[in-house]
Write a protein that holds these residues in place. Sequence first.
Motif, PDB file in Angstrom:
ATOM      1  N   ARG A   1      -8.923  14.990   5.541  1.00  0.00           N
ATOM      2  CA  ARG A   1     -10.161  14.212   5.618  1.00  0.00           C
ATOM      3  C   ARG A   1     -10.641  14.175   7.059  1.00  0.00           C
TER       4      ARG A   1
ATOM      5  N   ASP B   1       0.838  -1.208   0.000  1.00  0.00           N
ATOM      6  CA  ASP B   1       0.000   0.000   0.000  1.00  0.00           C
ATOM      7  C   ASP B   1       0.867   1.250   0.000  1.00  0.00           C
TER       8      ASP B   1
ATOM      9  N   ARG C   1      -2.727   5.327   3.744  1.00  0.00           N
ATOM     10  CA  ARG C   1      -3.509   6.249   2.921  1.00  0.00           C
ATOM     11  C   ARG C   1      -3.545   7.631   3.572  1.00  0.00           C
TER      12      ARG C   1
ATOM     13  N   GLU D   1      -7.114   3.973   7.950  1.00  0.00           N
ATOM     14  CA  GLU D   1      -6.485   4.603   6.785  1.00  0.00           C
ATOM     15  C   GLU D   1      -4.997   4.838   7.033  1.00  0.00           C
TER      16      GLU D   1
END
Length: 298
Positions: free
Chosen positions: A128, A72, A143, A138
């Motif tokens: 976010r 990721d 992320r 996340e």
Amino acid sequence: MSHLNYKHLRYFWVVAKAGSIARASEQLHVTPQSISGQLAELEEQLGVKLLRRAGRGLELTETGQQVLSYADEIFSLGEALTEALRSGPLTASLPLRVGVADSVAKLQTYRLLQAVLQLDEPVRLTVREGRLSALLGELAVHRLDLVIVDRPMPSNLNVRAYVHPLGDSPLTVFATPALKATLLGAFPQCLHGAPFLLPGEDVAVRSRLLDWLEGQQLRPRIVGEFDDGALLKAFGQAGAGLFVAPSTIVDDVCRQHGVEVVGQIEAVKEQTYLITAERRTVHPAIRAILLAQGLIHE
């Protein structure tokens, strides 16, 4: 071990996300047999099993989950590089992805991130909002680069991260001038029976605030509960009820929302934490924030 084959790793990454080789085959436009063969080569190269059968699909082994977290990070950085270069070398900026709990005051968030805007290297912020568990999820898969929250990381979450306490602040009670004029008696007795906007159950300071009210034998009339601090303040600005916010931003709250101070609750502290992913190198923008807060030194 020979050099890692990133093509094989990408195939594994897509399969892990898709949940099956068949769905990954459709996304990659490669035959299932080709994907299976390259996954087998990757497992042989790494000397570990990454996937196992689960019904008609596949699931990650424990080692596969660890490899997925690295994949990721690798491919999200690759996407960030592509996006930066697409903008041109002269305008490319350093991406910083920030998660902020709904309960954290927006002015506090801005003050924390001010150091990023003052860097010589241009930074592109992506912010976010969400609930703590979702934001930490996340962060775990890279992320997000950092998360700003109002409580320490729960011990039951298996997330590799650094937790940086940013200090605490007493609470101040606010009201519109019209509502304040209706209050009876001195603070804090004037809270008894007054309309009150309470932080929601996801807000860490809520339980401490309720304990303090109980200890003072005060029973305000709860007219609303809000996980989102900005929405709570909007109702407070409209005169729906009294509300609390950190004392460190008193002047800003009064100016922005047209309210006045009713009193300060010294015994109840709102805490703020910065949680960063555990990486081998520190993001320059995160380093600037930690330096500005005195959490690390040059």
